[in-house]
Design an enzyme around this catalytic site. Structure first.
Site, mmCIF file in Angstrom:
data_model
loop_
_atom_site.group_PDB
_atom_site.id
_atom_site.type_symbol
_atom_site.label_atom_id
_atom_site.label_comp_id
_atom_site.label_asym_id
_atom_site.label_seq_id
_atom_site.Cartn_x
_atom_site.Cartn_y
_atom_site.Cartn_z
ATOM 1 N N ASP A 17 -9.366 -43.539 46.221
ATOM 2 C CA ASP A 17 -8.564 -42.743 45.307
ATOM 3 C C ASP A 17 -8.912 -41.271 45.577
ATOM 4 O OD1 ASP A 17 -7.200 -41.849 42.921
ATOM 5 O OD2 ASP A 17 -9.147 -41.835 41.908
ATOM 6 N N ASP A 19 -8.126 -37.955 43.159
ATOM 7 C CA ASP A 19 -8.597 -37.176 42.001
ATOM 8 C C ASP A 19 -9.613 -37.981 41.185
ATOM 9 O OD1 ASP A 19 -6.678 -34.657 41.750
ATOM 10 O OD2 ASP A 19 -5.482 -36.361 42.412
ATOM 11 N N ASP A 195 -11.468 -44.159 39.943
ATOM 12 C CA ASP A 195 -12.053 -43.814 38.638
ATOM 13 C C ASP A 195 -11.163 -44.131 37.437
ATOM 14 O OD1 ASP A 195 -10.304 -41.607 39.507
ATOM 15 O OD2 ASP A 195 -10.901 -40.713 37.606
#
Ligand code: MG
Length: 242
Positions: A17, A19, A195
Site C-alpha cells: 500500500d 499512504d 494500514d
C-alpha cells in the site's frame, strides 16, 4: 505484536500500500514525498524479485508514478480499477469516469455550501476528504451515501478521514488475486503490507493464500503480522531478506 518473517526474493511477491505504509498520512495528499534512497531501495527490491513488486493504492497510478519516479513498478490504482500488470506495462482502466457523473452532480451543492470539504476526483472514484474539518465527518458520510443512493453498481467506503464512492465489485483483495494469476507474480507467495480498512480485503486474501499478511499500525486486522508505522516499514524493508 508479531514481527513478519524473512522474505525470499525467489519465492515471494511483494505488495505495498502507499499512504500510511510507504509514506506518512498528511493533510494534503499532494504533499507526500519519498526520500530518493527509499525509491532506490524499492528499485533494488523490484529487480531482486524479478519484477514481482506491486504498489496497491487508492490513488491513481499516474500519481504513484509521480511520487515514486524513476521507479518502474506494477500497480493497482484506485483500489484496482486501474491496473499495470508489470513494470513498464500499459495502464488498463476497468471502468469509465462518466459512470460517476450523477454522483458528481449530487455532491455539488454540499461542496458549494461546505468549502472545508474537499473532493478528490480520481476519474473512476470520488473521494471526499474531511481531515482538516473533522466536525463535518458525519455530513460528508451522509451526503456521499445519499449521492450514491439507488446505485447498486457503486459502493460507498469509509477510510482514514475520507469517504469514497467507486464502482462495486473491485477492491484491493480482488486486484491482488488477479495479479497472482499472471507473470511475474504467478506461482509466488504473496506478502502484503497495508494500514487501512481497504487493505483488509487484501490482507484477508493473502491470509487465505497462506501468504504473509502484515498490518501497519494498531487498527484491528485479520493480519497475522504487524509493523508499528511507516518508519518501521522502511526499517523492515531493509532487513526483510530481499
Ligand atoms: Mg494506506
Amino acid at each position: 505484536m508479531k514481527r513478519p518473517p524473512a522474505i525470499d526474493p525467489t519465492t515471494h511477491a511483494l505488495f505495498l500500500d502507499f499512504d500510511g505504509t510507504l509514506v506518512d498520512l498528511v493533510d494534503d495528499p499532494n504533499n507526500v514525498a519519498l526520500a530518493a534512497d527509499r525509491v532506490e531501495r524499492l528499485d533494488e527490491m523490484t529487480r531482486r524479485l524479478s519484477g514481482a513488486l506491486a504498489v496497491v493504492s487508492g490513488r491513481r497510478i499516474g500519481d504513484l508514478d509521480r511520487f515514486l519516479a524513476p521507479l518502474a513498478f506494477a500497480a493497482a490504482g484506485v483500489h484496482g480499477l486501474e491496473r499495470r500488470r508489470k513494470p513498464g506495462g500499459e495502464i488498463e482502466f476497468l471502468m469509465q469516469p462518466e459512470a460517476l457523473d450523477p454522483v458528481r452532480d449530487a455532491l455539488a451543492p454540499t461542496l458549494e455550501a461546505n468549502q472545508r470539504l474537499r473532493l478528490e476526483d480520481k476519474g473512476t472514484a470520488l473521494v471526499l476528504h474531511y481531515r482538516t474539518a473533522p466536525d463535518l465527518a458525519e455530513a460528508a458520510k451522509s451526503v456521499m451515501r445519499h449521492a450514491a443512493d439507488g446505485r447498486d453498481d457503486l459502493i460507498v467506503m469509509e477510510g482514514d478521514n475520507i469517504v469514497e464512492v467507486h464502482p462495486a465489485g473491485m477492491d484491493k483483495g480482488k486486484a491482488l488475486a488477479d495479479f497472482m494469476t499472471t507473470a511475474p507474480f504467478a506461482g509466488r507467495i504473496p506478502v502484503y503490507l497495508g494500514d487501512d480498512t481497504t487493505d483488509e480485503f487484501a490482507l484477508k486474501i493473502v491470509t487465505e493464500m497462506e501468504g504473509v499478511a502484515i498490518k501497519v499500525g494498531g487498527k484491528e486486522s485479520v493480519a497475522e503480522y504487524r509493523l508499528a508505522d511507516v518508519a518501521d516499514v522502511h526499517h523492515w524493508l531493509d532487513v526483510c531478506g530481499i
